[in-house]
Design an enzyme around this catalytic site. Structure first.
Site, PDB file in Angstrom:
ATOM      1  N   ASP A  13       0.822  -1.225   0.000  1.00 26.60           N
ATOM      2  CA  ASP A  13       0.000   0.000   0.000  1.00 26.60           C
ATOM      3  C   ASP A  13       0.849   1.265   0.000  1.00 26.60           C
ATOM      4  O   ASP A  13       0.450   2.288   0.556  1.00 26.60           O
ATOM      5  CB  ASP A  13      -0.946   0.017   1.218  1.00 26.60           C
ATOM      6  CG  ASP A  13      -1.849  -1.195   1.268  1.00 26.60           C
ATOM      7  OD1 ASP A  13      -2.547  -1.443   0.274  1.00 26.60           O
ATOM      8  OD2 ASP A  13      -1.843  -1.902   2.291  1.00 26.60           O
ATOM      9  N   LYS A  16       2.317   2.132  -5.147  1.00 25.14           N
ATOM     10  CA  LYS A  16       2.983   1.576  -6.324  1.00 25.14           C
ATOM     11  C   LYS A  16       2.205   1.857  -7.595  1.00 25.14           C
ATOM     12  O   LYS A  16       2.784   2.037  -8.655  1.00 25.14           O
ATOM     13  CB  LYS A  16       3.186   0.071  -6.150  1.00 25.14           C
ATOM     14  CG  LYS A  16       4.175  -0.308  -5.066  1.00 25.14           C
ATOM     15  CD  LYS A  16       4.441  -1.796  -5.032  1.00 25.14           C
ATOM     16  CE  LYS A  16       3.247  -2.608  -4.606  1.00 25.14           C
ATOM     17  NZ  LYS A  16       2.803  -2.337  -3.223  1.00 25.14           N
ATOM     18  N   GLY A  40      -3.973  -4.627  -4.422  1.00 31.28           N
ATOM     19  CA  GLY A  40      -4.720  -3.612  -5.152  1.00 31.28           C
ATOM     20  C   GLY A  40      -3.899  -2.374  -5.403  1.00 31.28           C
ATOM     21  O   GLY A  40      -3.090  -1.981  -4.573  1.00 31.28           O
ATOM     22  N   HIS A  41      -4.083  -1.782  -6.572  1.00 33.61           N
ATOM     23  CA  HIS A  41      -3.442  -0.524  -6.922  1.00 33.61           C
ATOM     24  C   HIS A  41      -4.526   0.483  -7.278  1.00 33.61           C
ATOM     25  O   HIS A  41      -5.444   0.175  -8.039  1.00 33.61           O
ATOM     26  CB  HIS A  41      -2.493  -0.695  -8.119  1.00 33.61           C
ATOM     27  CG  HIS A  41      -1.299  -1.535  -7.826  1.00 33.61           C
ATOM     28  ND1 HIS A  41      -0.529  -2.118  -8.814  1.00 33.61           N
ATOM     29  CD2 HIS A  41      -0.729  -1.900  -6.664  1.00 33.61           C
ATOM     30  CE1 HIS A  41       0.463  -2.804  -8.257  1.00 33.61           C
ATOM     31  NE2 HIS A  41       0.353  -2.686  -6.960  1.00 33.61           N
ATOM     32  N   GLN A 223       2.071  -6.290  -3.158  1.00 32.95           N
ATOM     33  CA  GLN A 223       2.451  -6.344  -1.740  1.00 32.95           C
ATOM     34  C   GLN A 223       3.812  -5.653  -1.533  1.00 32.95           C
ATOM     35  O   GLN A 223       4.060  -4.621  -2.126  1.00 32.95           O
ATOM     36  CB  GLN A 223       2.428  -7.782  -1.212  1.00 32.95           C
ATOM     37  CG  GLN A 223       1.032  -8.358  -1.070  1.00 32.95           C
ATOM     38  CD  GLN A 223       0.610  -9.208  -2.234  1.00 32.95           C
ATOM     39  OE1 GLN A 223       1.410  -9.709  -3.035  1.00 32.95           O
ATOM     40  NE2 GLN A 223      -0.676  -9.397  -2.378  1.00 32.95           N
TER      41      GLN A 223
END
Length: 429
Positions: A13, A16, A40-41, A223
């Site tokens: 988080d 990225k 998630g991005h 991650q």
């Protein structure tokens, strides 16, 4: 010019998505190489916000996206994500997205066993997302997994489902959970096959061709290093290797092809889920960081735990992750704080150390040792050059460089893609 690999340098988080999106303007191909739809991005592009889990971030830039063999792929989740971003105007077709034919599939039984195990752990939960990532990786290692290429062979699917159900239904029954019927799973996989297979190919061939023709490849990790199944805060980790070396094995290229390794780190620190977090703040300052940084998990929606920047942790990530330079994000969240702290190490049973130990109980006993720094009164938000930063903010960044033993290559000052200070173009190597 060289290729670039982007990995997280904390517990994930770190922003990225924005950095990969920003770098994709100089890349030809963007490759995801590990993880699943537990990551998630979030990408903010003008008035549009894209939340990606499996799709490579470069698709937003119109670049070829590749889902590598190192991922575990839930076909239902992949198709749902494709439909969602298409509705937002993105062009996602077999011409713009390729999927490794040797990637592992996540089935509904994987999510079921994931959730059942977490429930059985009670107070000892490790904080999984319950999406089946761990059990799918277990099947991969046990050589009973179903892969993308198997969707083209109904007889192979039927045989593999026999072995899978023998294993997983036994576990599910033992945990008091509902078991699965073979025919229902087989029918659903055969229904999904014509929707998934047009994207599938041996992506290593395409990547080899791209590399030989001088195209720039951007490898995108999920991650972060401290969630690596080997090098992270085990057992509170993800189920894959998140270090830069996995970019090679997880996409089918040689180790020399991963290029410049860019580690992403926030100017403070956050973590979702359980596990040690020595620099965590449970006071008003921690709450303030969470509110300013909009700290909620992209996939889970869970509030992130917040704390001061942990230089000892990031230095460890730099060493084991193979990081050549850092992208420091969310510097603007610290604007206006009169005093800042940086964790420079830990005391464990009275002994000073500069790394987190491997043993879980020792990790839990690690107490932070802080260095205090003066904050700044001016604003860093939206800055696009060093000249726009307050002097004390520059001093803070320089001190982080010293402590983690890596240069800051990029500096992000807001969620907007262009609010970025580039010290060095990672594609220059």
């Amino acid at each position: 010019m060289t290729n670039v690999t982007v990995i997280g340098a904390q517990w994930g988080d770190e922003g990225k998505g924005k950095i990969v999106d920003w770098l994709a303007s100089r890349a030809d191909v963007v490759v995801r190489f590990q993880g699943g739809h537990n990551a998630g991005h979030t990408l903010v592009v003008g008035n549009q916000t894209y939340k990606l889990s499996l799709l490579p971030s470069g698709l937003v830039r119109g670049k070829l996206g590749i889902i590598g063999n190192g991922l575990v792929v839930d076909p239902e989740a992949l198709l749902a994500e494709i439909a969602r971003v298409k509705a937002q105007g993105l062009n996602v077709t077999p011409e713009t997205l390729r999927l490794a034919d040797n990637a592992i599939l996540i089935l509904p039984l994987h999510a079921a066993i994931d959730r059942a195990r977490e429930t059985a752990r009670g107070d000892r939960k490790i904080g999984t997302t319950g999406r089946g990532i761990g059990p799918a990786y277990e099947d991969k290692v046990a050589r009973r997994a179903i892969r993308v290429a198997d969707l083209a062979e109904p007889e192979t699917l039927a045989d593999k489902l026999d072995e899978l159900l023998l294993h997983h239904n036994t576990l599910l029954a033992g945990l008091g959970a509902e078991t699965f019927e073979k025919q229902a799973l087989l029918d659903r996989l055969l229904e999904l096959a014509p929707q998934i297979l047009p994207y599938a190919e041996p992506v290593w061939e395409r990547l080899d061709e791209a590399r030989r023709s001088g195209k720039r490849i951007l490898f995108e990790g999920a991650q972060a290093v401290m969630l690596d199944v080997d090098h992270g805060t085990y057992p509170f980790v993800t189920s894959s290797n998140t270090v830069a070396a996995t970019a090679a094995s997880g996409s089918g290229v040689g180790p020399g092809a991963i290029g410049f390794v860019l580690g992403i780190a926030k100017a403070y620190c956050t973590r979702v889920g359980s596990g040690p977090f020595p620099s965590e703040l449970t006071d008003e300052t921690g709450r303030l960081l969470g509110e300013r940084g909009f700290e909620f998990g992209t996939v889970t929606g869970r509030p992130r735990r917040c704390g001061w920047f942990d230089a000892a942790l990031v230095r460890q990530a730099v060493k084991v992750g193979g990081i050549n330079g850092l992208a420091l994000t969310k510097l603007d969240v610290l604007d206006g704080l009169t005093e800042l702290k940086v964790c420079v190490g830990y005391t464990i049973d009275g002994q000073m150390v500069k790394r987190l130990p491997a043993a879980p109980r020792a990790q839990a006993r690690a107490l932070p040792v802080f260095e205090t720094m003066e904050g700044w009164t001016g604003s860093t938000r939206g800055a696009r050059s060093w000249a726009e930063l307050p002097a004390q903010a520059i001093k803070y960044v320089r001190r982080i460089e010293e402590l983690v033993e890596a240069p800051v290559t990029l500096l992000s000052t807001s969620p907007e893609r262009d609010d970025t200070i580039m010290v060095k173009d990672p594609f220059d190597g």
